[in-house]
Design a protein around this motif. Sequence first.
Motif, mmCIF file in Angstrom:
data_model
loop_
_atom_site.group_PDB
_atom_site.id
_atom_site.type_symbol
_atom_site.label_atom_id
_atom_site.label_comp_id
_atom_site.label_asym_id
_atom_site.label_seq_id
_atom_site.Cartn_x
_atom_site.Cartn_y
_atom_site.Cartn_z
ATOM 1 N N ALA A 1 33.124 -15.965 -14.744
ATOM 2 C CA ALA A 1 33.284 -15.093 -13.255
ATOM 3 C C ALA A 1 33.856 -13.427 -13.731
ATOM 4 N N HIS A 2 34.835 -13.480 -14.710
ATOM 5 C CA HIS A 2 35.514 -12.198 -14.993
ATOM 6 C C HIS A 2 34.920 -11.533 -16.100
ATOM 7 N N ALA A 3 33.468 -11.938 -16.396
ATOM 8 C CA ALA A 3 32.984 -11.279 -17.647
ATOM 9 C C ALA A 3 31.564 -11.512 -17.387
ATOM 10 N N ALA A 4 31.320 -10.744 -16.154
ATOM 11 C CA ALA A 4 29.694 -10.644 -15.684
ATOM 12 C C ALA A 4 28.690 -9.868 -16.650
ATOM 13 N N GLY B 1 23.023 -19.526 -14.428
ATOM 14 C CA GLY B 1 23.664 -20.874 -14.389
ATOM 15 C C GLY B 1 24.904 -21.055 -13.771
ATOM 16 N N THR B 2 25.748 -22.295 -13.976
ATOM 17 C CA THR B 2 26.776 -22.647 -13.264
ATOM 18 C C THR B 2 28.116 -21.532 -13.624
ATOM 19 N N GLU B 3 28.778 -21.074 -12.914
ATOM 20 C CA GLU B 3 29.874 -20.007 -12.942
ATOM 21 C C GLU B 3 31.241 -20.644 -13.146
ATOM 22 N N PHE B 4 32.062 -20.267 -14.085
ATOM 23 C CA PHE B 4 33.099 -20.930 -14.402
ATOM 24 C C PHE B 4 34.218 -19.813 -14.354
ATOM 25 N N GLN B 5 35.488 -20.035 -14.072
ATOM 26 C CA GLN B 5 36.594 -19.045 -14.049
ATOM 27 C C GLN B 5 36.914 -18.496 -15.321
#
Length: 315
Positions: A190-193, A212-216
């Motif tokens: 999420a914080h490294a788009a 794909g799936t997004e992670f924190q």
Amino acid sequence: MRRLLFLNGIKAFEAAARSGSFAGAGSELNVSAAAVSRMVHLLEQRLGVALFERKANRLVMTAAGRAYQSGLTPIFDALASLTAQVTAPASVRVLTIGVGPTFAMRWMIPRLADFRQHEPDIDVRITTGGAAAPFGDDWSCGIKLGDGDWPGLVAEPLFAADLLPVCAPRLAAQLKRPGDLRGPSLLRVAHAAEDWPLWLKAAGVARVSARGTEFQYYGHALQAAVDGLGIAMGIRPYIDDDLAAGRLVAPFALSVPKGMRWYLVYRSFRTEQRDFAAFRRWIIRAAAEPAARGKPGKIHRHAGRKNRLKNNAGM
């Protein structure tokens, strides 16, 4: 000869500036708000400059006050730390390190046993708060990803933060070239788009977008990649141990600079403390050691030149 002006007034001013009120400073110093106000007023008279603008129900520092407080707070922090070090029992040696949760799990904790072998008497305490966490007053040092510009802190570079896709070996066998990548299989943080677009552009595959799936956190995405959920964008040094152990492989050799570095950050007075000095020597040495064995060859981007790509599926 050293000339010190009215130390009680200086303490009162610094506490009021930090807490934002005479009442807050009084509570900290165990005196009344009125006493703090008087001491600050006397200090201003002796200095010949106004440190606060007194406004209804609040204090506003002047430019001189801000400059004075920015220099005083580190001095008082250093004094408190030195006092604690001198008065602590000889058997108690504590080092508090502030790091993000993924860095702690992926690099720091696996190497702490080595540090303990070198310094068995130092009690290492790790505190985590994510990349955006401010530097803690109780930290001996921190490890942060950025451009190296943190006012009031010394920043020494440790690692380059290079990006390259990683995945489980069975998925890597299906990837012969970057064009084989598909958006739904590209795991996101999420914080490294910006990571995937940066790498895909360098690889000449701009038509693909990560969906794909997004992670924190990076750590979550990398664990999902180990479990075969998809392809994660790896960042060094998070991926080095997994590459060395074969839990992850890098299907392509292209490694792209993220545009930031990892730094050891600390306040300058820490260099005089033996426990921090020992940790600093150790981590600089550990960071300089070769990364994961068998990592792919590193190819950086060059403007106007097409990047060469090599299939590395057998890693």
